[in-house]
Design a protein around this motif. Sequence first.
Motif, PDB file in Angstrom:
ATOM      1  N   SER A  23       0.627  -1.380   0.238  1.00 29.21           N
ATOM      2  CA  SER A  23       0.280   0.190  -0.439  1.00 29.21           C
ATOM      3  C   SER A  23       1.156   1.368  -0.454  1.00 29.21           C
ATOM      4  CB  SER A  23      -0.721   0.393   1.556  1.00 29.21           C
ATOM      5  OG  SER A  23      -1.484   0.907   1.312  1.00 29.21           O
ATOM      6  N   ARG A  27       1.110   4.180  -2.828  1.00 28.99           N
ATOM      7  CA  ARG A  27       1.293   5.866  -2.757  1.00 28.99           C
ATOM      8  C   ARG A  27       2.700   6.493  -3.937  1.00 28.99           C
ATOM      9  NH1 ARG A  27      -2.127   6.577   3.010  1.00 28.99           N
ATOM     10  NH2 ARG A  27      -3.011   4.966   2.299  1.00 28.99           N
ATOM     11  N   HIS A  80       2.185   0.935 -10.012  1.00 28.56           N
ATOM     12  CA  HIS A  80       0.516   1.427 -10.278  1.00 28.56           C
ATOM     13  C   HIS A  80      -0.506   1.092 -10.488  1.00 28.56           C
ATOM     14  CE1 HIS A  80      -0.947   4.745  -7.715  1.00 28.56           C
ATOM     15  NE2 HIS A  80      -1.258   5.195  -8.830  1.00 28.56           N
TER      16      HIS A  80
END
Length: 125
Positions: A23, A27, A80
Motif C-alpha cells: 500500500s 502511494r 501502480h
Amino acid sequence: MKKQRPVNLDLTTISMPAAAKASIFHRVTGVALFFALTFVIWAWSESLSSAEGFEFVKDLFSGFIAKFIAWGTISVLAYHLIGGVRHIIMDMGHWEELGSGNLSAKIAMALGVVAAVLAGVWIWC
C-alpha cells in the motif's frame, strides 16, 4: 489525564506486513508518476511541435539517462496499475482477510518486479 504508554520512535524496529508495504509503495509510485508525467508531457509536446522537435526527442531517447527515466516511468506505472487493480478487488470485498491480503500484496509486488524487468528488456534491447 496523562497516559503512560510506551512510544517507539525507531522505525527500523517496526515490522510491517506485506499488505502495508504494498500500500505504501502504491502511494509512492503515484507520487513518482506525478513527477514523471512532466517528462512525458514535455516529450510529447516537443515531438509533436515540428519535425525537428521529433528528431530531437528521438535522439534524446537514445541516451542512457532518458532510457533510465523511461524505464523508471514505465516501471512505476506498471506497479501502480497492478496495485490499483489489487485495491479495486479489495474494494469489492475480496482479499480483505490478513492471509489473503498479504498473499495478494506479495503477488502484486512480484508482478511489479517482473514488469520492471520486462520494461528494462524492452527499452534496452
